[in-house]
Design a protein around this motif. Sequence first.
Motif, mmCIF file in Angstrom:
data_model
loop_
_atom_site.group_PDB
_atom_site.id
_atom_site.type_symbol
_atom_site.label_atom_id
_atom_site.label_comp_id
_atom_site.label_asym_id
_atom_site.label_seq_id
_atom_site.Cartn_x
_atom_site.Cartn_y
_atom_site.Cartn_z
ATOM 1 N N SER A 127 -8.698 -0.121 -4.127
ATOM 2 C CA SER A 127 -7.934 -0.264 -5.363
ATOM 3 C C SER A 127 -8.127 0.978 -6.224
ATOM 4 O O SER A 127 -9.264 1.371 -6.510
ATOM 5 C CB SER A 127 -8.408 -1.493 -6.140
ATOM 6 N N ALA A 128 -7.041 1.587 -6.660
ATOM 7 C CA ALA A 128 -7.113 2.758 -7.532
ATOM 8 C C ALA A 128 -7.692 2.389 -8.903
ATOM 9 O O ALA A 128 -8.113 3.269 -9.649
ATOM 10 C CB ALA A 128 -5.730 3.383 -7.683
ATOM 11 N N SER A 129 -7.752 1.119 -9.219
ATOM 12 C CA SER A 129 -8.364 0.675 -10.478
ATOM 13 C C SER A 129 -9.886 0.831 -10.445
ATOM 14 O O SER A 129 -10.526 0.882 -11.488
ATOM 15 C CB SER A 129 -8.025 -0.791 -10.754
ATOM 16 N N PHE A 130 -10.465 0.889 -9.243
ATOM 17 C CA PHE A 130 -11.913 0.960 -9.106
ATOM 18 C C PHE A 130 -12.400 2.248 -8.452
ATOM 19 O O PHE A 130 -13.537 2.650 -8.642
ATOM 20 C CB PHE A 130 -12.431 -0.236 -8.286
ATOM 21 N N PHE A 131 -11.543 2.879 -7.620
ATOM 22 C CA PHE A 131 -11.965 4.052 -6.862
ATOM 23 C C PHE A 131 -10.991 5.205 -7.058
ATOM 24 O O PHE A 131 -9.782 5.002 -7.103
ATOM 25 C CB PHE A 131 -12.043 3.709 -5.362
ATOM 26 N N GLU A 132 -11.539 6.418 -7.125
ATOM 27 C CA GLU A 132 -10.707 7.608 -7.277
ATOM 28 C C GLU A 132 -10.517 8.282 -5.918
ATOM 29 O O GLU A 132 -11.263 8.036 -4.977
ATOM 30 C CB GLU A 132 -11.381 8.585 -8.242
ATOM 31 N N ASN A 133 -9.535 9.151 -5.850
ATOM 32 C CA ASN A 133 -9.279 10.012 -4.690
ATOM 33 C C ASN A 133 -9.015 9.240 -3.393
ATOM 34 O O ASN A 133 -9.408 9.683 -2.311
ATOM 35 C CB ASN A 133 -10.438 11.004 -4.479
ATOM 36 N N LEU A 134 -8.383 8.099 -3.460
ATOM 37 C CA LEU A 134 -8.051 7.328 -2.262
ATOM 38 C C LEU A 134 -6.804 7.880 -1.566
ATOM 39 O O LEU A 134 -6.578 7.599 -0.400
ATOM 40 C CB LEU A 134 -7.835 5.851 -2.614
ATOM 41 N N LYS A 135 -5.984 8.588 -2.301
ATOM 42 C CA LYS A 135 -4.743 9.194 -1.808
ATOM 43 C C LYS A 135 -3.889 8.163 -1.085
ATOM 44 O O LYS A 135 -3.521 7.157 -1.658
ATOM 45 C CB LYS A 135 -5.054 10.415 -0.966
ATOM 46 N N ASP A 136 -3.586 8.383 0.204
ATOM 47 C CA ASP A 136 -2.699 7.463 0.929
ATOM 48 C C ASP A 136 -3.397 6.199 1.423
ATOM 49 O O ASP A 136 -2.812 5.379 2.102
ATOM 50 C CB ASP A 136 -1.983 8.183 2.074
ATOM 51 N N LYS A 137 -4.651 6.011 1.050
ATOM 52 C CA LYS A 137 -5.396 4.803 1.432
ATOM 53 C C LYS A 137 -5.306 3.713 0.352
ATOM 54 O O LYS A 137 -5.836 2.618 0.513
ATOM 55 C CB LYS A 137 -6.866 5.138 1.661
ATOM 56 N N VAL A 138 -4.621 4.011 -0.755
ATOM 57 C CA VAL A 138 -4.524 3.064 -1.866
ATOM 58 C C VAL A 138 -3.765 1.808 -1.441
ATOM 59 O O VAL A 138 -2.696 1.880 -0.830
ATOM 60 C CB VAL A 138 -3.821 3.700 -3.090
ATOM 61 N N ILE A 139 -4.350 0.672 -1.780
ATOM 62 C CA ILE A 139 -3.671 -0.619 -1.662
ATOM 63 C C ILE A 139 -3.409 -1.053 -3.098
ATOM 64 O O ILE A 139 -4.333 -1.128 -3.910
ATOM 65 C CB ILE A 139 -4.539 -1.656 -0.924
ATOM 66 N N TYR A 140 -2.152 -1.312 -3.428
ATOM 67 C CA TYR A 140 -1.798 -1.643 -4.800
ATOM 68 C C TYR A 140 -2.443 -2.955 -5.233
ATOM 69 O O TYR A 140 -2.642 -3.860 -4.427
ATOM 70 C CB TYR A 140 -0.274 -1.688 -4.963
ATOM 71 N N ASP A 141 -2.760 -3.013 -6.527
ATOM 72 C CA ASP A 141 -3.444 -4.189 -7.064
ATOM 73 C C ASP A 141 -2.561 -5.437 -7.051
ATOM 74 O O ASP A 141 -3.039 -6.530 -6.800
ATOM 75 C CB ASP A 141 -3.921 -3.927 -8.495
ATOM 76 N N LYS A 160 0.864 -1.183 0.000
ATOM 77 C CA LYS A 160 0.000 0.000 0.000
ATOM 78 C C LYS A 160 0.898 1.230 0.000
ATOM 79 O O LYS A 160 2.124 1.116 0.166
ATOM 80 C CB LYS A 160 -0.922 -0.020 1.218
ATOM 81 N N VAL A 161 0.299 2.394 -0.202
ATOM 82 C CA VAL A 161 1.070 3.629 -0.283
ATOM 83 C C VAL A 161 1.923 3.822 0.970
ATOM 84 O O VAL A 161 3.076 4.240 0.896
ATOM 85 C CB VAL A 161 0.131 4.842 -0.501
ATOM 86 N N THR A 162 1.378 3.475 2.118
ATOM 87 C CA THR A 162 2.065 3.726 3.389
ATOM 88 C C THR A 162 2.884 2.548 3.909
ATOM 89 O O THR A 162 3.349 2.579 5.044
ATOM 90 C CB THR A 162 1.040 4.144 4.463
ATOM 91 N N GLY A 163 3.070 1.498 3.111
ATOM 92 C CA GLY A 163 3.878 0.364 3.579
ATOM 93 C C GLY A 163 3.461 -0.951 2.947
ATOM 94 O O GLY A 163 3.069 -0.999 1.786
ATOM 95 N N SER A 164 3.510 -2.009 3.742
ATOM 96 C CA SER A 164 3.167 -3.334 3.238
ATOM 97 C C SER A 164 2.760 -4.227 4.404
ATOM 98 O O SER A 164 2.967 -3.884 5.570
ATOM 99 C CB SER A 164 4.361 -3.955 2.509
ATOM 100 N N HIS A 165 2.176 -5.347 4.074
ATOM 101 C CA HIS A 165 1.865 -6.404 5.048
ATOM 102 C C HIS A 165 2.252 -7.727 4.410
ATOM 103 O O HIS A 165 2.251 -7.871 3.182
ATOM 104 C CB HIS A 165 0.382 -6.427 5.419
ATOM 105 N N GLU A 166 2.566 -8.701 5.262
ATOM 106 C CA GLU A 166 2.881 -10.030 4.749
ATOM 107 C C GLU A 166 2.358 -11.089 5.692
ATOM 108 O O GLU A 166 2.024 -10.811 6.846
ATOM 109 C CB GLU A 166 4.376 -10.194 4.525
ATOM 110 N N GLY A 167 2.278 -12.302 5.166
ATOM 111 C CA GLY A 167 1.770 -13.396 5.972
ATOM 112 C C GLY A 167 1.880 -14.717 5.243
ATOM 113 O O GLY A 167 2.660 -14.860 4.293
ATOM 114 N N THR A 168 1.064 -15.671 5.676
ATOM 115 C CA THR A 168 1.106 -17.015 5.106
ATOM 116 C C THR A 168 -0.293 -17.488 4.727
ATOM 117 O O THR A 168 -1.294 -16.954 5.198
ATOM 118 C CB THR A 168 1.703 -18.028 6.108
ATOM 119 N N ILE A 169 -0.323 -18.492 3.878
ATOM 120 C CA ILE A 169 -1.540 -19.216 3.513
ATOM 121 C C ILE A 169 -1.146 -20.688 3.447
ATOM 122 O O ILE A 169 -0.053 -21.015 2.979
ATOM 123 C CB ILE A 169 -2.089 -18.805 2.134
#
Length: 192
Positions: free
Chosen positions: A168-182, A44-53
């Motif tokens: 997702s910026a692919s579906f929503f506009e004006n998310l600014k720093d709330k964007v989670i990359y696709d 995401k714009v402000t960092g990342s998260h990780e985990g397992t499946i």
Amino acid sequence: MKNSIKSIVLLVTISFLTLSFTNLKTETKSVIVENSTVVWKGYKVTGSHEGTIVLKSGSLEFDGEILTGGEFVIDMTTISSTDLEGEYKGKLDGHLKSDDFFGTESYPEASLKFNSVTPKGKNSYTVVGDLTIKGKTNPIEFEISIYGSKATASLKIDRSKYGVKYNSASFFENLKDKVIYDEFDIITDLEF
């Protein structure tokens, strides 16, 4: 009559020679799920998260030493973050399982089926397959490496192709720093 006999003899000879030189060593090797890992990383714009499946099942197909196919099922209900603890971990894990993301109640499994495998080097292959997430199937291409009874692969997945729309910026506009990359990454270490 003579021509018919010659044709039959020729057909039998060709069939015998074809079978004699065809490699019949195709083998399916089951992945040992307890010894295998699937790690995800989202950005995401402000960092990342990780985990397992957790891998539910999997197999790789070989013709002698050459990889020729594969098939995997992932238990999406096990998606879990490893970079958070306590309340924040619980919130993220729950959100990933919700309909905002992977909707694991309705879609408890994801799957990957290899369609073609092309040798790229001594232990490396390019795979083209079908990836199914949330009931949607799309083609995907990635690299896999085989070393003895272990395999590693890294996949880059575009969540927007599977209806995962949240922030997702692919579906929503004006998310600014709330964007989670696709795109998110899946890294696998498999043992078979």
